[in-house]
Structure formats: C-alpha cells, structure tokens
Design an enzyme around this catalytic site. Structure first.
Site, PDB file in Angstrom:
ATOM      1  N   SER A  14     -47.200   3.527 -15.112  1.00  0.00           N
ATOM      2  CA  SER A  14     -45.829   3.325 -15.598  1.00  0.00           C
ATOM      3  C   SER A  14     -44.948   4.531 -15.325  1.00  0.00           C
ATOM      4  CB  SER A  14     -45.865   3.057 -17.107  1.00  0.00           C
ATOM      5  OG  SER A  14     -46.689   4.029 -17.728  1.00  0.00           O
ATOM      6  N   VAL A  60     -56.913   2.482 -22.160  1.00  0.00           N
ATOM      7  CA  VAL A  60     -58.293   2.844 -21.811  1.00  0.00           C
ATOM      8  C   VAL A  60     -59.157   3.133 -23.039  1.00  0.00           C
ATOM      9  CG1 VAL A  60     -57.610   3.719 -19.534  1.00  0.00           C
ATOM     10  CG2 VAL A  60     -57.792   5.318 -21.480  1.00  0.00           C
ATOM     11  N   TYR A 149     -59.222  19.110 -23.019  1.00  0.00           N
ATOM     12  CA  TYR A 149     -58.757  18.581 -21.732  1.00  0.00           C
ATOM     13  C   TYR A 149     -59.627  19.122 -20.595  1.00  0.00           C
ATOM     14  CZ  TYR A 149     -55.290  17.564 -18.040  1.00  0.00           C
ATOM     15  OH  TYR A 149     -54.642  17.109 -16.917  1.00  0.00           O
TER      16      TYR A 149
HETATM   17  P1  NDP Z   1     -47.780  11.308 -17.791  1.00  0.00           P
HETATM   18  O1  NDP Z   1     -47.810  11.694 -19.223  1.00  0.00           O
HETATM   19  O2  NDP Z   1     -46.548  11.447 -17.018  1.00  0.00           O
HETATM   20  O3  NDP Z   1     -48.275   9.774 -17.662  1.00  0.00           O
HETATM   21  C1  NDP Z   1     -49.434   9.392 -18.342  1.00  0.00           C
HETATM   22  C2  NDP Z   1     -49.759   7.982 -17.939  1.00  0.00           C
HETATM   23  O4  NDP Z   1     -50.981   7.631 -18.605  1.00  0.00           O
HETATM   24  C3  NDP Z   1     -48.705   6.981 -18.400  1.00  0.00           C
HETATM   25  O5  NDP Z   1     -48.626   5.939 -17.473  1.00  0.00           O
HETATM   26  C4  NDP Z   1     -49.291   6.462 -19.725  1.00  0.00           C
HETATM   27  O6  NDP Z   1     -48.910   5.114 -20.024  1.00  0.00           O
HETATM   28  C5  NDP Z   1     -50.768   6.494 -19.411  1.00  0.00           C
HETATM   29  N1  NDP Z   1     -51.579   6.560 -20.616  1.00  0.00           N
HETATM   30  C6  NDP Z   1     -51.546   7.477 -21.612  1.00  0.00           C
HETATM   31  N2  NDP Z   1     -52.469   7.167 -22.549  1.00  0.00           N
HETATM   32  C7  NDP Z   1     -53.076   6.029 -22.117  1.00  0.00           C
HETATM   33  C8  NDP Z   1     -54.103   5.211 -22.634  1.00  0.00           C
HETATM   34  N3  NDP Z   1     -54.684   5.453 -23.815  1.00  0.00           N
HETATM   35  N4  NDP Z   1     -54.490   4.127 -21.919  1.00  0.00           N
HETATM   36  C9  NDP Z   1     -53.912   3.844 -20.734  1.00  0.00           C
HETATM   37  N5  NDP Z   1     -52.908   4.556 -20.201  1.00  0.00           N
HETATM   38  C10 NDP Z   1     -52.520   5.649 -20.891  1.00  0.00           C
HETATM   39  O7  NDP Z   1     -48.997  12.126 -17.134  1.00  0.00           O
HETATM   40  P2  NDP Z   1     -49.174  12.719 -15.629  1.00  0.00           P
HETATM   41  O8  NDP Z   1     -48.647  11.759 -14.651  1.00  0.00           O
HETATM   42  O9  NDP Z   1     -48.730  14.100 -15.599  1.00  0.00           O
HETATM   43  O10 NDP Z   1     -50.765  12.762 -15.536  1.00  0.00           O
HETATM   44  C11 NDP Z   1     -51.495  11.735 -14.921  1.00  0.00           C
HETATM   45  C12 NDP Z   1     -52.915  12.217 -14.706  1.00  0.00           C
HETATM   46  O11 NDP Z   1     -52.898  13.397 -13.923  1.00  0.00           O
HETATM   47  C13 NDP Z   1     -53.647  12.554 -15.989  1.00  0.00           C
HETATM   48  O12 NDP Z   1     -55.005  12.184 -15.871  1.00  0.00           O
HETATM   49  C14 NDP Z   1     -53.512  14.054 -16.062  1.00  0.00           C
HETATM   50  O13 NDP Z   1     -54.552  14.618 -16.808  1.00  0.00           O
HETATM   51  C15 NDP Z   1     -53.613  14.411 -14.595  1.00  0.00           C
HETATM   52  N6  NDP Z   1     -53.054  15.712 -14.229  1.00  0.00           N
HETATM   53  C16 NDP Z   1     -51.740  15.984 -14.419  1.00  0.00           C
HETATM   54  C17 NDP Z   1     -51.230  17.219 -14.035  1.00  0.00           C
HETATM   55  C18 NDP Z   1     -49.796  17.573 -14.189  1.00  0.00           C
HETATM   56  O14 NDP Z   1     -49.460  18.732 -14.001  1.00  0.00           O
HETATM   57  N7  NDP Z   1     -48.932  16.642 -14.497  1.00  0.00           N
HETATM   58  C19 NDP Z   1     -52.099  18.244 -13.459  1.00  0.00           C
HETATM   59  C20 NDP Z   1     -53.454  17.840 -13.308  1.00  0.00           C
HETATM   60  C21 NDP Z   1     -53.906  16.616 -13.677  1.00  0.00           C
HETATM   61  P3  NDP Z   1     -47.525   4.778 -20.839  1.00  0.00           P
HETATM   62  O15 NDP Z   1     -46.410   5.315 -19.980  1.00  0.00           O
HETATM   63  O16 NDP Z   1     -47.507   3.293 -20.925  1.00  0.00           O
HETATM   64  O17 NDP Z   1     -47.632   5.477 -22.147  1.00  0.00           O
END
Ligand code: NDP
Length: 243
Positions: A14, A60, A149
C-alpha cells in the site's frame, strides 16, 4: 517485460518500499497482487494506477487471514510465481528500554509474519518460483537502536537459508533483499539523527538510498535471470560495509 505475466504478491504494498516494488514489477509486465493491513484506500489507488486486478487485506499477524488471502489469489490466478515478504514495522529503543511488548510485536510482524506467509504460499507457489524476503542493514549491523527489529531481520536471513534448502530441489529460489538507509517517513520516524549522520558518514555512496535504488534488485531476484541464485542476501546499502 522481464516479469511478463508472472503472478507476484507483495505484502505491505500500500505504500513505501512494497509499493515501489509493486510498481517496478508491474512495469516489467507482472500481474501484481497489492496487499495492505490498514491503508485500504491507498492500496486501491496503487492498484488502479498500475492496473492490478487484485487488492487484498493481508495482515501477517493473522494466520487464518493470511491463508484466506493466498486462497483467494490462487482461486483468481490458479498459481503464484513470486512472493515478496515486505510488510514490516519498527519500534525503536535502546536495548535496556525495549519493552517485551515491543519485542513481541516486532518479532510477530517482521519474522513470524514472514514464516506464516511462506508456509501459506507453499501450496500455490510454482516450481522455479521465487520468495524474496525484505531484510535490513539493521539485521546485518546489529541495530543500533532497534534490538527487536535487528533480531527479527537477522532471523529473516536464517529463515531464507532454511527455506532455500527446503525448496531448492524444486528450483525455487529464496533470497533476502536487504536495504540500507532509505530516505522516507519510516526512516525519519524511527532513526535518531545522530545515528543517521554516523551512518551517512560511513556510506561509500554519500547519500541515503531511494526506493528506485531497490527496485532493480527486486526485479532481478523475481526474474528468470536469477535462477541460480538462492539462499543469498542482496545488500543494497550504498556500501555501508565492505567484506
Ligand atoms: P512503511 O511503513 O512505509 O510501509 C509498511 C508496509 O507494511 C505498509 O504497506 C503496511 O500496510 C504494511 N504492514 C505493516 N504492518 C503490517 C501487518 N501487520 N501485516 C501486513 N502488512 C503490514 O515501511 P517501509 O516501506 O519503509 O518498509 C518496508 C520493508 O522494508 C519493511 O520490512 C522494513 O523493515 C524494510 N526496510 C525499510 C527500510 C527503510 O529505510 N525504509 C530499510 C531497511 C528495511 P498499511 O499501509 O496497510 O498499514
């Protein structure tokens, strides 16, 4: 069109990195399934913009909900070629301040959530399919201010290794894509400025990463080009560490 007609499911698509990967996959011809946990409207917007036919609620943390979502995808498309386990959260705290509730919450979403999705996708995942687990520099680096984390993400790498062993005989490749410091609201909200400045100074490429920096790696791992690459971590982090 490196992913033409491949059925690709991206958890947490999303917004953020998941959205960027979904857009990248769609631009390579994939049929992408967009999933969300809370942001239904945002997910529907993304789906409309990239022409995705399926938008599903997939939390999840919920085993039955995860199973239901994969059943729906299989009923619609008959198979799944690629799963990207991207959904993730963070609860930042120094080691001595991290509460057990925060620990459980992060492990449940970021590690057990990946385990759940991998188990539930198995009946539908094609031979020569792909699982891409999103890791993090934090997992490779030990934090710093993210004990739960960092441990969840290190766990994701171990899960990747174990599942790659389990699925290798079917030609299914399982890899971790490990982003470094990505400039977005998630990072801004969870990383202390002093930490960011320290890491910025360590990077060989002197800038934070962007979503665009990650998409090419994700497309490669999903494509036929990576058929002999499994149980590995692709670290896209601007040279945060050098072996
Ligand atoms: P965001 O917070 O921007 O997006 C998180 C996404 O995960 C959203 O789509 C959200 O859905 C979804 N989400 C959260 N909780 C749940 C759940 N319980 N079940 C299903 N979906 C869930 O995060 P990022 O895009 O920054 O991060 C994405 C991935 O990348 C993560 O695994 C993060 O750990 C990893 N990452 C990010 C970094 C960064 O700097 N941004 C660096 C390294 C890794 P909704 O919008 O519907 O709430």
């Amino acid at each position: 069109m490196r992913l033409k007609d491949k059925i690709c499911v991206v958890t947490g698509s999303s917004r953020g990195i998941g959205e960027a990967i979904a857009r990248g996959f769609a631009s390579e011809g994939a049929k992408v399934v967009i999933t969300y946990s809370t942001q239904k409207e945002r997910a529907e917007e993304v789906a409309q913009e990239i022409g995705a036919e399926l938008v599903l609620h997939l939390d999840v943390r919920d085993r039955n909900g995860v199973r239901d979502a994969f059943n729906k995808i299989a009923a619609f498309y008959g198979k799944i070629n690629v799963l990207v386990n991207n959904a993730g959260i963070n609860r930042t705290a120094d080691f001595d301040k991290q509460t057990e509730e925060e620990w459980d919450e992060v492990i449940n979403v970021n590690l057990t959530g990946v385990f759940r999705c991998c188990q539930e996708v198995l009946p539908f995942l094609t031979d020569h399919g792909r699982i891409i687990n999103i890791g993090s520099l934090s997992g490779e680096y030990g934090g710093p201010r993210t004990p739960s984390y960092a441990c969840a993400k290190m766990g994701v790498m171990a899960l990747t290794h174990n599942l790659a062993r389990f699925l290798g005989s079917r030609g299914i490749c399982v890899n971790t894509l490990s982003p470094g410091i990505i400039a977005n609201e998630f990072t801004e909200a969870t990383m202390a400025p002093s930490v960011r400045s320290l890491l910025d100074n360590l990077l060989l490429i002197k800038r934070a990463g962007t979503y665009a920096d990650l998409v090419g790696g994700a497309v490669f791992l999903a494509s036929d080009e990576s058929a002999y690459l499994t149980a590995q971590t692709l670290s896209i982090n601007g040279g945060a560490w050098v072996r």
